[in-house]
Design an enzyme around this catalytic site. Structure first.
Site, PDB file in Angstrom:
ATOM      1  N   LYS A  75     -24.747  26.907  44.555  1.00  0.00           N
ATOM      2  CA  LYS A  75     -23.445  26.395  45.172  1.00  0.00           C
ATOM      3  C   LYS A  75     -22.404  26.497  45.061  1.00  0.00           C
ATOM      4  O   LYS A  75     -21.539  27.680  43.440  1.00  0.00           O
ATOM      5  CB  LYS A  75     -23.202  24.867  45.012  1.00  0.00           C
ATOM      6  CG  LYS A  75     -22.432  24.507  43.456  1.00  0.00           C
ATOM      7  CD  LYS A  75     -22.666  22.959  43.572  1.00  0.00           C
ATOM      8  CE  LYS A  75     -22.636  22.696  42.122  1.00  0.00           C
ATOM      9  NZ  LYS A  75     -21.979  21.176  42.404  1.00  0.00           N
TER      10      LYS A  75
ATOM     11  N   GLY B  89     -13.951  28.746  63.338  1.00  0.00           N
ATOM     12  CA  GLY B  89     -14.264  27.850  64.954  1.00  0.00           C
ATOM     13  C   GLY B  89     -14.491  27.015  65.150  1.00  0.00           C
ATOM     14  O   GLY B  89     -13.428  25.945  64.067  1.00  0.00           O
ATOM     15  N   ALA B  90     -15.193  26.011  65.363  1.00  0.00           N
ATOM     16  CA  ALA B  90     -14.989  24.478  65.920  1.00  0.00           C
ATOM     17  C   ALA B  90     -14.702  23.812  64.057  1.00  0.00           C
ATOM     18  O   ALA B  90     -14.806  22.671  64.272  1.00  0.00           O
ATOM     19  CB  ALA B  90     -15.874  24.482  66.376  1.00  0.00           C
ATOM     20  N   ALA B  91     -15.808  24.035  63.466  1.00  0.00           N
ATOM     21  CA  ALA B  91     -14.940  23.983  62.068  1.00  0.00           C
ATOM     22  C   ALA B  91     -14.239  24.110  61.284  1.00  0.00           C
ATOM     23  O   ALA B  91     -13.971  22.623  60.306  1.00  0.00           O
ATOM     24  CB  ALA B  91     -16.203  24.231  61.062  1.00  0.00           C
TER      25      ALA B  91
ATOM     26  N   THR C 266     -23.286  25.681  58.617  1.00  0.00           N
ATOM     27  CA  THR C 266     -22.189  27.090  59.901  1.00  0.00           C
ATOM     28  C   THR C 266     -22.939  28.062  58.617  1.00  0.00           C
ATOM     29  O   THR C 266     -23.850  28.275  58.098  1.00  0.00           O
ATOM     30  CB  THR C 266     -21.216  27.334  59.407  1.00  0.00           C
ATOM     31  OG1 THR C 266     -20.426  28.390  60.432  1.00  0.00           O
ATOM     32  CG2 THR C 266     -19.683  27.263  58.002  1.00  0.00           C
ATOM     33  N   TYR C 267     -22.880  29.340  58.806  1.00  0.00           N
ATOM     34  CA  TYR C 267     -23.108  30.788  58.270  1.00  0.00           C
ATOM     35  C   TYR C 267     -21.670  31.444  57.567  1.00  0.00           C
ATOM     36  O   TYR C 267     -20.908  31.164  57.653  1.00  0.00           O
ATOM     37  CB  TYR C 267     -24.354  31.482  58.811  1.00  0.00           C
ATOM     38  CG  TYR C 267     -22.906  32.576  59.823  1.00  0.00           C
ATOM     39  CD1 TYR C 267     -22.787  33.342  59.581  1.00  0.00           C
ATOM     40  CD2 TYR C 267     -23.295  30.963  61.227  1.00  0.00           C
ATOM     41  CE1 TYR C 267     -21.823  34.201  61.400  1.00  0.00           C
ATOM     42  CE2 TYR C 267     -21.778  31.934  62.567  1.00  0.00           C
ATOM     43  CZ  TYR C 267     -21.492  33.330  62.166  1.00  0.00           C
ATOM     44  OH  TYR C 267     -20.761  34.010  63.025  1.00  0.00           O
TER      45      TYR C 267
ATOM     46  N   SER D   8     -18.177  30.183  61.350  1.00  0.00           N
ATOM     47  CA  SER D   8     -18.679  30.124  60.509  1.00  0.00           C
ATOM     48  C   SER D   8     -17.766  30.436  59.429  1.00  0.00           C
ATOM     49  O   SER D   8     -16.251  29.421  59.411  1.00  0.00           O
ATOM     50  CB  SER D   8     -19.190  32.665  60.443  1.00  0.00           C
ATOM     51  OG  SER D   8     -17.574  33.026  60.289  1.00  0.00           O
TER      52      SER D   8
END
Length: 126
Positions: free
Chosen positions: A9, A73-75, A57-58, A25
């Site tokens: 993390k 993006g959408a995030a 996501t990645y 991403s």
């Protein structure tokens, strides 16, 4: 038996950008990826401390030493610049591996510069 455990993390990173119209991403400073052992294109889970949003996501690599944490993006609807996030990666371990496993924990300051690393989380006091 297989177990899904915390692999790594990045704790309390500061979102530097949110790019709604980027392909997707999360771009992460390459030095942080390397130190945490997170691979480019690996699935990541993001926990937003500011608003409670949790999403996956990645990871993609941002320039080393840049301090960039860009939610794309959408995030980008779930995190904005200035938000504090925790980025986690999980791995699947066999029972014997799990007994010896220690996650890589990377702690950063408000500029996403590493302050220290650990391999265990202290017990929470009652």
């Amino acid at each position: 038996m297989q177990m899904n455990l915390l692999k790594a993390k990045i704790h309390r990173a500061n979102v530097t950008q949110a790019e709604l119209h980027y392909e997707g991403s999360c771009a992460i400073d390459g030095d942080l990826l390397d130190l945490a052992g997170i691979r480019e294109y690996e699935q990541i889970h993001i926990y937003n401390v500011n608003n409670g949003e949790r999403f996956s996501t990645y990871a993609i690599r941002a320039d080393e030493g840049s301090g960039v944490i860009s939610i794309n993006g959408a995030a980008a609807h779930r995190a904005q610049p200035g938000d504090i996030i925790i980025i986690c990666v999980y791995g699947v371990y066999a029972e014997a591996e799990a007994a010896q496993h220690k996650p890589t924990l990377v702690y950063v300051d408000r500029h996403n510069k590493v302050t220290h690393t650990k391999h265990s989380i202290p017990k929470q006091a009652a």
